[in-house]
Design a protein around this motif. Structure first.
Motif, PDB file in Angstrom:
ATOM      1  N   LEU A  56      -3.698  -4.503   3.254  1.00 10.82           N
ATOM      2  CA  LEU A  56      -5.058  -4.646   3.212  1.00 10.82           C
ATOM      3  C   LEU A  56      -5.017  -6.341   3.623  1.00 10.82           C
ATOM      4  N   ASP A  63      -6.122   3.206   1.410  1.00 10.64           N
ATOM      5  CA  ASP A  63      -6.079   3.587   0.126  1.00 10.64           C
ATOM      6  C   ASP A  63      -4.790   4.030  -0.566  1.00 10.64           C
ATOM      7  N   ARG A  76      -4.030  -4.316  -9.239  1.00  8.29           N
ATOM      8  CA  ARG A  76      -5.347  -4.903  -9.268  1.00  8.29           C
ATOM      9  C   ARG A  76      -5.321  -6.414  -9.584  1.00  8.29           C
ATOM     10  N   ALA A  79      -4.478  -8.264  -6.341  1.00  5.32           N
ATOM     11  CA  ALA A  79      -5.499  -8.107  -5.642  1.00  5.32           C
ATOM     12  C   ALA A  79      -6.750  -8.995  -6.159  1.00  5.32           C
ATOM     13  N   THR A  80      -7.080  -9.049  -7.117  1.00  5.75           N
ATOM     14  CA  THR A  80      -8.010 -10.276  -7.559  1.00  5.75           C
ATOM     15  C   THR A  80      -7.548 -11.484  -7.171  1.00  5.75           C
ATOM     16  N   ASP A  83      -8.179 -11.890  -3.529  1.00  2.00           N
ATOM     17  CA  ASP A  83      -9.614 -11.666  -3.222  1.00  2.00           C
ATOM     18  C   ASP A  83      -9.499 -10.620  -2.191  1.00  2.00           C
ATOM     19  N   VAL A  84      -8.925  -9.731  -2.380  1.00  2.00           N
ATOM     20  CA  VAL A  84      -8.858  -8.351  -1.593  1.00  2.00           C
ATOM     21  C   VAL A  84      -9.331  -7.066  -2.465  1.00  2.00           C
ATOM     22  N   GLU A  85      -9.815  -6.430  -1.723  1.00  2.00           N
ATOM     23  CA  GLU A  85     -10.410  -5.204  -2.649  1.00  2.00           C
ATOM     24  C   GLU A  85      -9.598  -3.726  -2.439  1.00  2.00           C
ATOM     25  N   PRO A  86      -8.878  -3.381  -3.419  1.00  2.00           N
ATOM     26  CA  PRO A  86      -8.230  -2.207  -3.410  1.00  2.00           C
ATOM     27  C   PRO A  86      -8.862  -1.044  -3.661  1.00  2.00           C
ATOM     28  N   THR A  87      -8.433  -0.023  -2.911  1.00  2.00           N
ATOM     29  CA  THR A  87      -9.242   1.372  -3.459  1.00  2.00           C
ATOM     30  C   THR A  87      -8.070   2.102  -3.864  1.00  2.00           C
TER      31      THR A  87
END
Length: 251
Positions: A56, A63, A76, A79-80, A83-87
């Protein structure tokens, strides 16, 4: 895989701290493959995001999934902060549950060894095949079973390292023993102990020895069109003395 291999919250945090900067040796290989992929990338058994979050960071459309909720919680949280958005989602290798297809799927760091029976191993290959685009690739690595390692270190507790967990200094240790000689499975016990030697958390997993002949037979019975194996992450042929086998299966 009747009993899935998960992690407690404590041991998930310890595992993440132990491997985040460790010398696993696979990082460049998988990152290069993902960045060169002609489409989305899927990481199976992504854990706490050692590789996935780096994808990411580098802008890869990726994903991931993992069987351990504790590992995904750590991913998660990281990631927070970044500031990245995981799927990512909870699933195992036999039943992925993806809602799109990928040009590359990868299952790093011996995770395929969690599959202990032929039916489970073939089910995983079929599931991974099913989420790949035509011409898509599956990459995974597993260790080479070493008789000298089994003879010398199995049955002995190995001290891993110390980590700080919620303000307490804990020491991790692990031990491998033969689970079933006929089935060629082994048991890994992992414990966290405090400064007084008290065991605070314990997990136990059973995994498979997977020699290259068995993986080739699995590939032959899978839907994949072709396959190859290397002896490590440098692309050299698999040879006696290698500690890692890296497989590529192509749809």
């Amino acid at each position: 895989m009747n009993d899935v291999n998960r992690f407690s919250d404590e041991l998930a945090a310890f595992y993440d701290a132990s491997h985040e900067y460790g010398g696993v040796g696979d990082k460049s290989f998988y990152l290069d493959a993902a960045m060169g992929a002609d489409g989305p990338v899927l990481e199976g058994a992504c854990g706490a995001g050692r590789l996935y979050l780096e994808l990411l960071r580098r802008g890869v459309d990726a994903d991931g999934f993992d069987i351990s909720p504790a590992m995904l919680d750590i991913l998660r949280e990281k990631a927070t902060v970044e500031d990245v958005e995981p799927t990512v989602w909870e699933a195992d290798l036999r039943s992925i549950g993806a809602d799109r297809t990928y040009s590359l799927a990868m299952v790093p760091y011996n995770s395929f060894c969690n599959l202990r029976g032929v039916n489970d191993q073939l089910a995983a290959l079929e599931a991974l095949y099913g989420v790949l685009d035509s011409g898509g690739r599956l990459l995974f690595d597993v260790y080479v079973p070493r008789y000298d390692t089994i003879a010398e270190s199995f049955g002995e507790w190995q001290e891993v390292r110390e980590v700080d967990y919620e303000g307490t200094q804990l020491r991790g240790r692990s031990r491998a023993t033969i689970a079933d000689q006929v089935k060629q499975t082994y048991r890994t016990e992992q414990e966290l102990v405090d400064s007084d030697g008290k065991v605070l958390s314990r997990d136990e997993f059973v995994l498979s020895h997977l020699p290259p002949q068995q993986i080739e037979l699995l590939a032959r019975h899978s839907p994949f069109d072709r396959w190859s194996v290397s002896g490590g992450f440098d692309g050299e042929p698999l040879a006696d003395g290698d500690s890692v086998q890296v497989w590529e299966l192509v749809k």
